[in-house]
Design a protein around this motif. Structure first.
Motif, PDB file in Angstrom:
ATOM      1  N   ASP A  16       6.167  60.664 -44.252  1.00  0.00           N
ATOM      2  CA  ASP A  16       7.010  60.712 -45.097  1.00  0.00           C
ATOM      3  C   ASP A  16       8.843  61.026 -44.148  1.00  0.00           C
ATOM      4  O   ASP A  16       9.079  62.162 -44.452  1.00  0.00           O
ATOM      5  CB  ASP A  16       6.531  61.773 -45.531  1.00  0.00           C
ATOM      6  CG  ASP A  16       5.454  62.698 -46.303  1.00  0.00           C
ATOM      7  OD1 ASP A  16       5.961  61.281 -47.100  1.00  0.00           O
ATOM      8  OD2 ASP A  16       5.376  63.577 -46.657  1.00  0.00           O
ATOM      9  N   PRO A  17       9.584  59.911 -43.895  1.00  0.00           N
ATOM     10  CA  PRO A  17      10.716  59.248 -43.411  1.00  0.00           C
ATOM     11  C   PRO A  17      11.497  59.489 -43.848  1.00  0.00           C
ATOM     12  O   PRO A  17      10.861  59.538 -46.170  1.00  0.00           O
ATOM     13  CB  PRO A  17      10.300  58.457 -42.761  1.00  0.00           C
ATOM     14  CG  PRO A  17       9.423  57.874 -43.268  1.00  0.00           C
ATOM     15  CD  PRO A  17       8.644  58.227 -43.528  1.00  0.00           C
ATOM     16  N   ARG A  84      13.787  53.714 -45.960  1.00  0.00           N
ATOM     17  CA  ARG A  84      13.148  55.013 -45.177  1.00  0.00           C
ATOM     18  C   ARG A  84      13.665  54.863 -44.104  1.00  0.00           C
ATOM     19  O   ARG A  84      14.551  54.031 -42.973  1.00  0.00           O
ATOM     20  CB  ARG A  84      11.971  54.642 -45.112  1.00  0.00           C
ATOM     21  CG  ARG A  84      10.403  54.945 -46.080  1.00  0.00           C
ATOM     22  CD  ARG A  84       9.131  55.243 -45.817  1.00  0.00           C
ATOM     23  NE  ARG A  84       8.811  55.079 -46.945  1.00  0.00           N
ATOM     24  CZ  ARG A  84       8.302  56.208 -47.716  1.00  0.00           C
ATOM     25  NH1 ARG A  84       9.332  57.202 -46.907  1.00  0.00           N
ATOM     26  NH2 ARG A  84       8.129  56.515 -48.997  1.00  0.00           N
ATOM     27  N   ALA A  85      14.229  56.172 -43.929  1.00  0.00           N
ATOM     28  CA  ALA A  85      15.001  55.618 -41.981  1.00  0.00           C
ATOM     29  C   ALA A  85      13.849  56.683 -41.487  1.00  0.00           C
ATOM     30  O   ALA A  85      13.199  57.836 -41.595  1.00  0.00           O
ATOM     31  CB  ALA A  85      16.118  57.185 -42.718  1.00  0.00           C
ATOM     32  N   TRP A  86      13.770  55.682 -40.550  1.00  0.00           N
ATOM     33  CA  TRP A  86      12.542  56.083 -39.403  1.00  0.00           C
ATOM     34  C   TRP A  86      12.828  56.901 -37.820  1.00  0.00           C
ATOM     35  O   TRP A  86      12.158  57.392 -37.467  1.00  0.00           O
ATOM     36  CB  TRP A  86      11.927  54.570 -38.828  1.00  0.00           C
ATOM     37  CG  TRP A  86      11.226  54.254 -40.044  1.00  0.00           C
ATOM     38  CD1 TRP A  86      11.706  53.219 -40.927  1.00  0.00           C
ATOM     39  CD2 TRP A  86       9.628  54.704 -40.263  1.00  0.00           C
ATOM     40  NE1 TRP A  86      11.293  53.090 -41.699  1.00  0.00           N
ATOM     41  CE2 TRP A  86      10.121  53.600 -41.662  1.00  0.00           C
ATOM     42  CE3 TRP A  86       8.653  55.476 -40.448  1.00  0.00           C
ATOM     43  CZ2 TRP A  86       8.402  53.906 -43.102  1.00  0.00           C
ATOM     44  CZ3 TRP A  86       7.405  55.179 -41.882  1.00  0.00           C
ATOM     45  CH2 TRP A  86       7.756  54.355 -42.179  1.00  0.00           C
ATOM     46  N   GLY A  87      14.687  56.625 -37.886  1.00  0.00           N
ATOM     47  CA  GLY A  87      15.219  57.317 -36.545  1.00  0.00           C
ATOM     48  C   GLY A  87      16.174  56.971 -36.870  1.00  0.00           C
ATOM     49  O   GLY A  87      16.623  56.466 -37.643  1.00  0.00           O
ATOM     50  N   ALA A  88      16.897  57.864 -36.142  1.00  0.00           N
ATOM     51  CA  ALA A  88      18.899  57.536 -35.652  1.00  0.00           C
ATOM     52  C   ALA A  88      18.988  57.561 -33.838  1.00  0.00           C
ATOM     53  O   ALA A  88      18.220  57.637 -33.139  1.00  0.00           O
ATOM     54  CB  ALA A  88      19.015  58.891 -36.214  1.00  0.00           C
ATOM     55  N   VAL A  89      20.010  56.816 -33.779  1.00  0.00           N
ATOM     56  CA  VAL A  89      20.666  56.871 -32.702  1.00  0.00           C
ATOM     57  C   VAL A  89      22.271  57.466 -32.575  1.00  0.00           C
ATOM     58  O   VAL A  89      22.716  56.982 -33.620  1.00  0.00           O
ATOM     59  CB  VAL A  89      20.649  55.283 -32.516  1.00  0.00           C
ATOM     60  CG1 VAL A  89      21.821  54.925 -30.475  1.00  0.00           C
ATOM     61  CG2 VAL A  89      18.810  54.510 -31.944  1.00  0.00           C
ATOM     62  N   GLY A 144      21.193  57.847 -27.124  1.00  0.00           N
ATOM     63  CA  GLY A 144      19.539  57.378 -27.666  1.00  0.00           C
ATOM     64  C   GLY A 144      19.200  58.174 -28.586  1.00  0.00           C
ATOM     65  O   GLY A 144      19.849  57.575 -29.928  1.00  0.00           O
ATOM     66  N   TRP A 145      17.295  57.503 -28.795  1.00  0.00           N
ATOM     67  CA  TRP A 145      17.244  57.942 -30.237  1.00  0.00           C
ATOM     68  C   TRP A 145      17.300  59.677 -30.726  1.00  0.00           C
ATOM     69  O   TRP A 145      16.508  60.678 -29.651  1.00  0.00           O
ATOM     70  CB  TRP A 145      15.589  57.562 -29.719  1.00  0.00           C
ATOM     71  CG  TRP A 145      14.683  56.774 -31.048  1.00  0.00           C
ATOM     72  CD1 TRP A 145      13.990  58.062 -31.960  1.00  0.00           C
ATOM     73  CD2 TRP A 145      14.904  56.101 -32.196  1.00  0.00           C
ATOM     74  NE1 TRP A 145      13.479  57.222 -32.854  1.00  0.00           N
ATOM     75  CE2 TRP A 145      14.045  56.599 -33.243  1.00  0.00           C
ATOM     76  CE3 TRP A 145      15.603  54.614 -32.271  1.00  0.00           C
ATOM     77  CZ2 TRP A 145      13.549  54.887 -34.322  1.00  0.00           C
ATOM     78  CZ3 TRP A 145      15.933  53.280 -32.650  1.00  0.00           C
ATOM     79  CH2 TRP A 145      14.649  53.961 -33.776  1.00  0.00           C
ATOM     80  N   CYS A 146      17.153  60.173 -31.577  1.00  0.00           N
ATOM     81  CA  CYS A 146      16.659  61.276 -32.046  1.00  0.00           C
ATOM     82  C   CYS A 146      15.906  60.815 -34.045  1.00  0.00           C
ATOM     83  O   CYS A 146      15.943  59.756 -34.181  1.00  0.00           O
ATOM     84  CB  CYS A 146      17.507  61.808 -32.520  1.00  0.00           C
ATOM     85  SG  CYS A 146      18.967  61.277 -33.493  1.00  0.00           S
ATOM     86  N   ASP A 147      15.755  62.215 -34.182  1.00  0.00           N
ATOM     87  CA  ASP A 147      14.641  62.104 -35.478  1.00  0.00           C
ATOM     88  C   ASP A 147      15.873  61.727 -36.388  1.00  0.00           C
ATOM     89  O   ASP A 147      16.734  62.257 -36.583  1.00  0.00           O
ATOM     90  CB  ASP A 147      14.277  63.449 -35.753  1.00  0.00           C
ATOM     91  CG  ASP A 147      13.365  63.724 -36.641  1.00  0.00           C
ATOM     92  OD1 ASP A 147      12.168  63.123 -37.253  1.00  0.00           O
ATOM     93  OD2 ASP A 147      13.865  64.597 -38.320  1.00  0.00           O
ATOM     94  N   ALA A 148      15.365  61.006 -37.854  1.00  0.00           N
ATOM     95  CA  ALA A 148      16.149  60.461 -38.724  1.00  0.00           C
ATOM     96  C   ALA A 148      16.429  62.239 -39.407  1.00  0.00           C
ATOM     97  O   ALA A 148      17.484  62.199 -40.290  1.00  0.00           O
ATOM     98  CB  ALA A 148      15.584  60.064 -39.367  1.00  0.00           C
ATOM     99  N   ALA A 149      15.273  63.012 -39.724  1.00  0.00           N
ATOM    100  CA  ALA A 149      16.011  64.134 -40.509  1.00  0.00           C
ATOM    101  C   ALA A 149      17.186  65.079 -39.714  1.00  0.00           C
ATOM    102  O   ALA A 149      17.068  65.773 -40.216  1.00  0.00           O
ATOM    103  CB  ALA A 149      14.537  65.157 -40.703  1.00  0.00           C
TER     104      ALA A 149
END
Length: 169
Positions: A16-17, A84-89, A144-149
């Motif tokens: 559930d992104p 959908r947002a699968w992640g974030a930078v 770096g990469w992090c969680d979208a939520a």
């Protein structure tokens, strides 16, 4: 703030992104970098490899609308898309944290994640040089990469008082 690198578990990513509305400010392949208010920030010597825009419902930590990258085919300037947002930078620009949601209609592959991170590491260096030329001090780096939520949780809901970012970009 916990920021991780490429090795995210795909099963966790698929749970559930968040779905966000993104308005495209820079179509994939464009040389013109526009801000969230539509003004031209700069003309790049290289085309943007992604559709780039913002989520009009959220204001990021630096005071501008929350940024979003939309992977996939080129979208026109001004297009609105639910994705959908699968992640974030997380990018640091002049010492300010600036999350960028990484969005797609399908889960983001490890290859796409590496490509996005490679782009933002390069972009941070280029933006640092541009800021130096513009006499705008501060650290520039891709964190770096992090969680979208988590990125959305760091943002604040946009209210009627927001008109433009408080600092020039």
């Amino acid at each position: 703030m916990k920021v991780t690198t490429v090795g995210l578990d795909l099963a966790k990513q698929v749970q559930d992104p968040p779905v966000v509305e993104v308005v495209i400010e820079i179509p994939r392949g464009s040389f013109i970098k526009r801000g969230s208010t539509g003004h031209v920030d700069f003309v790049s010597p290289l085309p943007c490899p992604f559709n780039y825009g913002s989520v009009p419902q959220w204001v990021g930590l630096e005071g501008d609308l929350l940024d979003a990258v939309v992977l996939g085919a080129r979208l026109p300037l001004g297009a609105h898309t639910q994705v959908r947002a699968w992640g974030a930078v997380t990018l640091t620009d002049r010492g300010m944290s600036d999350d960028k949601l990484i969005c797609s209609h399908q889960p983001v592959s490890d290859r796409q994640r590496r490509m996005v991170l490679r782009f933002f590491h390069f972009y941070a260096k280029c933006k640092g040089l541009l800021n130096l030329l513009r006499r705008r001090p501060g650290r520039n780096a891709c964190e770096g990469w992090c969680d979208a939520a988590a990125a959305i949780a760091r943002a604040r809901p946009r209210d009627a008082s927001w008109r433009e970012p408080p600092v020039p970009f």
